[in-house]
Scaffold this active site. Structure first.
Site, short mmCIF file in Angstrom:
data_model
loop_
_atom_site.label_atom_id
_atom_site.label_comp_id
_atom_site.label_asym_id
_atom_site.label_seq_id
_atom_site.Cartn_x
_atom_site.Cartn_y
_atom_site.Cartn_z
N ALA A 250 0.13 4.02 8.41
CA ALA A 250 -0.22 3.99 6.98
C ALA A 250 -0.21 2.59 6.37
O ALA A 250 -0.35 2.45 5.16
CB ALA A 250 0.70 4.91 6.17
N GLY A 252 -2.55 0.36 6.69
CA GLY A 252 -3.88 0.20 6.13
C GLY A 252 -4.09 1.03 4.88
O GLY A 252 -4.73 0.60 3.92
N ASP A 253 -3.54 2.24 4.86
CA ASP A 253 -3.64 3.09 3.68
C ASP A 253 -2.90 2.47 2.50
O ASP A 253 -3.39 2.50 1.36
CB ASP A 253 -3.06 4.48 3.98
CG ASP A 253 -3.83 5.21 5.06
OD1 ASP A 253 -5.04 4.96 5.20
OD2 ASP A 253 -3.22 6.03 5.77
#
Length: 305
Positions: A250, A252-253
């Site tokens: 996560a 990148g999220d």
């Protein structure tokens, strides 16, 4: 006052197992820690934005099961507007199986479940809300026709569509022409451009091709190297923040959620990327997906340092 951010995308339950190394095909590896957390790229980005004080509307689809009910409860706890999350009585909620090694690298397999049923009809039923947003953020864990319809809506309602093209897959040029900002990692950038990205020069070449396809701004995330940004105003690698990596799940999220918050607040593109770097640096230091997303106070701590 900043308008609301709309996130359209997936909601999963992440089952995370940490072990010394990732198993090879046919190999069994003994793990030493198991956790179960709410995840999904769309949900991760919505939560990341909300925890950074963004006013978020989340459009998603979950199953009528314990995973879906728990996810909605947690979204509400984060202050996310959940009225446009639909419940699918015939399909289970999405599930992700995540393995993480001692270096923080991960291997993920996802069963989309109800996410695969977030169709164009669901967006048509809610299209009026897009008038109230400047930025809409989406990913690729929901059907491509749904993402393409979002691109059409961006032209109709004049909002800026930010597409995080993950998981990596080919996309039609017609879709890319309506994308305001594309945020691939190096693997996704290579798939979409045909250029293997490994340094600043190759990132420029890949981003240039993607801009030629019609994307206004390309931001290629390059892990510890930072993010390469190509727009009308700049072509630059913005270095990341060195930090100890525990789990890249996560990251990148979190970067995308933070990026849209900063842009929605009126930050410049460079300022927004630096803000997103700080959020991602915090996220990789904690095991798990949504639980690793920083609060605004965590970002301020990086600023002081």
């Amino acid at each position: 006052m900043a308008k609301k951010i709309i996130v359209v995308g997936s909601s999963n339950t992440d089952m995370v197992l940490k072990s010394s190394n990732l198993p090879l095909p046919g190999e069994t590896v003994i793990g030493h820690r198991f956790t179960m957390n709410s995840g999904g790229k769309g949900a991760n980005q919505a939560v990341a934005a909300a925890r950074l004080n963004g006013k978020v509307i989340f459009i998603a689809r979950v199953g009528n099961d314990v995973f879906g009910k728990q996810a909605i409860t947690e979204f509400k706890e984060h202050g996310i507007d959940t009225q446009f999350i639909t419940v699918d009585s015939n399909t289970a909620s999405g599930v992700a199986l995540i393995m993480v090694d001692e270096r923080g690298e991960n291997s993920i397999s996802v069963a989309l479940g109800a996410n695969a049923n977030l169709d164009v009809g669901a967006l048509k039923a809610t299209k009026g809300i897009f008038e109230a947003s400047n930025y809409v953020l989406t990913q690729l864990e929901t059907p491509i026709p749904t993402v393409s319809y979002l691109a059409e809506l961006s032209q109709e309602f004049n909002f800026r569509l930010i597409l995080n093209p993950a998981p990596a897959q080919h996309l039609p040029d017609a879709l890319l022409r309506s994308v305001y900002m594309l945020t691939p990692n190096t693997i996704e950038a290579e798939l979409l451009s045909g250029v293997k990205v490994h340094d600043e020069a190759s990132a420029y070449n890949a981003a240039k091709i993607l801009r030629q396809k019609g994307v206004n701004i390309v931001i290629i995330t390059m892990g510890e190297k930072g993010a390469y940004v190509l727009s009308n105003e700049m072509a630059v690698l913005i270095p990341g923040i060195p930090t100890k990596v525990v789990d890249t799940t996560a990251a990148g999220d979190t970067f995308n959620g933070a990026l849209v918050v900063a842009l929605n607040e009126g930050s410049s593109l460079k300022e927004a990327v630096l803000f997103a770097h700080k959020a991602a640096a915090h996220a990789v230091g904690i095991l798990g997906a949504q639980v690793s997303a920083p609060l605004r106070s965590d970002i301020e701590a990086y600023t002081k340092n």
